[in-house]
Design a protein around this motif. Structure first.
Motif, PDB file in Angstrom:
ATOM      1  N   ALA A  39      -2.719   4.515  -2.693  1.00  0.00           N
ATOM      2  CA  ALA A  39      -2.744   3.554  -3.794  1.00  0.00           C
ATOM      3  C   ALA A  39      -2.493   2.153  -3.257  1.00  0.00           C
ATOM      4  CB  ALA A  39      -1.683   3.913  -4.829  1.00  0.00           C
ATOM      5  N   ILE A  40      -2.926   1.177  -4.058  1.00  0.00           N
ATOM      6  CA  ILE A  40      -2.590  -0.219  -3.794  1.00  0.00           C
ATOM      7  C   ILE A  40      -1.567  -0.640  -4.844  1.00  0.00           C
ATOM      8  CG2 ILE A  40      -4.775  -0.779  -2.666  1.00  0.00           C
ATOM      9  CD1 ILE A  40      -5.709  -2.087  -5.281  1.00  0.00           C
ATOM     10  N   LEU A  50       0.854  -1.188   0.000  1.00  0.00           N
ATOM     11  CA  LEU A  50       0.000   0.000   0.000  1.00  0.00           C
ATOM     12  C   LEU A  50       0.886   1.233   0.000  1.00  0.00           C
ATOM     13  CD1 LEU A  50      -2.509  -0.959   2.839  1.00  0.00           C
ATOM     14  CD2 LEU A  50      -2.916  -1.119   0.385  1.00  0.00           C
ATOM     15  N   GLU A  51       0.436   2.289  -0.664  1.00  0.00           N
ATOM     16  CA  GLU A  51       1.095   3.585  -0.551  1.00  0.00           C
ATOM     17  C   GLU A  51       0.226   4.433   0.363  1.00  0.00           C
ATOM     18  OE1 GLU A  51       2.102   5.467  -4.235  1.00  0.00           O
ATOM     19  OE2 GLU A  51       3.426   3.834  -4.820  1.00  0.00           O
ATOM     20  N   TYR A 107       1.507  -3.066 -10.831  1.00  0.00           N
ATOM     21  CA  TYR A 107       0.360  -2.188 -11.033  1.00  0.00           C
ATOM     22  C   TYR A 107       0.250  -1.295  -9.809  1.00  0.00           C
ATOM     23  CZ  TYR A 107      -1.308  -5.135 -14.856  1.00  0.00           C
ATOM     24  OH  TYR A 107      -1.435  -5.816 -16.023  1.00  0.00           O
ATOM     25  N   ILE A 108       0.312   0.011 -10.001  1.00  0.00           N
ATOM     26  CA  ILE A 108       0.101   0.968  -8.919  1.00  0.00           C
ATOM     27  C   ILE A 108      -1.251   1.607  -9.192  1.00  0.00           C
ATOM     28  CG2 ILE A 108       0.945   3.031  -7.759  1.00  0.00           C
ATOM     29  CD1 ILE A 108       3.752   2.202  -8.712  1.00  0.00           C
ATOM     30  N   ILE A 109      -2.229   1.280  -8.352  1.00  0.00           N
ATOM     31  CA  ILE A 109      -3.614   1.670  -8.603  1.00  0.00           C
ATOM     32  C   ILE A 109      -4.057   2.660  -7.535  1.00  0.00           C
ATOM     33  CG2 ILE A 109      -5.969   0.832  -8.873  1.00  0.00           C
ATOM     34  CD1 ILE A 109      -4.635  -1.947  -9.521  1.00  0.00           C
ATOM     35  N   PRO A 110      -4.353   3.892  -7.945  1.00  0.00           N
ATOM     36  CA  PRO A 110      -4.812   4.893  -6.978  1.00  0.00           C
ATOM     37  C   PRO A 110      -6.103   4.449  -6.298  1.00  0.00           C
ATOM     38  CG  PRO A 110      -4.482   5.869  -9.141  1.00  0.00           C
ATOM     39  CD  PRO A 110      -4.319   4.405  -9.297  1.00  0.00           C
ATOM     40  N   GLY A 145      -1.235   2.819 -13.825  1.00  0.00           N
ATOM     41  CA  GLY A 145      -2.133   3.458 -12.874  1.00  0.00           C
ATOM     42  C   GLY A 145      -1.959   4.958 -12.932  1.00  0.00           C
ATOM     43  N   GLY A 146      -2.614   5.683 -12.108  1.00  0.00           N
ATOM     44  CA  GLY A 146      -2.477   7.132 -12.111  1.00  0.00           C
ATOM     45  C   GLY A 146      -3.272   7.756 -11.002  1.00  0.00           C
TER      46      GLY A 146
END
Length: 98
Positions: free
Chosen positions: A38-39, A27-28, A57-60, A96-97
């Motif tokens: 993000a996850i 997690l971010e 994958y960095i998913i907000p 992601g973004g």
């Protein structure tokens, strides 16, 4: 309330194409606010997690559509569409973004 360990056991699926992306590896977290930004879904490795591998994958958090009993649905936009980029401060490669 959801525990991190519960999130990590759920499959993450993109609603755009139905593709299973994997499970949450990290997690971010914004340390100032304490909110999850993000996850992170680790890329699939090519050889027993030691050699090679694909992008993470960095998913907000804003792109999570639904957290269900067994699955987390996310809305990933393809590259080039508005809202798609990788935050440079994350130090990770991926999609992601924010």
């Amino acid at each position: 309330m959801v525990r991190i360990s519960e999130l990590q056991s759920k499959d993450v699926v993109n609603v755009e194409d139905g593709k299973r992306l994997g499970t949450i590896g990290d997690l971010e977290i914004d340390l100032d606010s304490g909110l999850i930004r993000a996850i992170v879904i680790p890329g699939q490795s090519k050889f027993f997690g030691m050699v090679g591998g694909s992008q993470d994958y960095i998913i907000p958090w804003s792109q999570i559509v639904k957290i269900g009993a067994d699955v987390i649905l996310v809305d990933l936009r393809p590259p080039g569409e508005p809202g798609y980029y990788l935050p440079p401060q994350s130090g990770k490669r991926g999609t992601g973004g924010y």
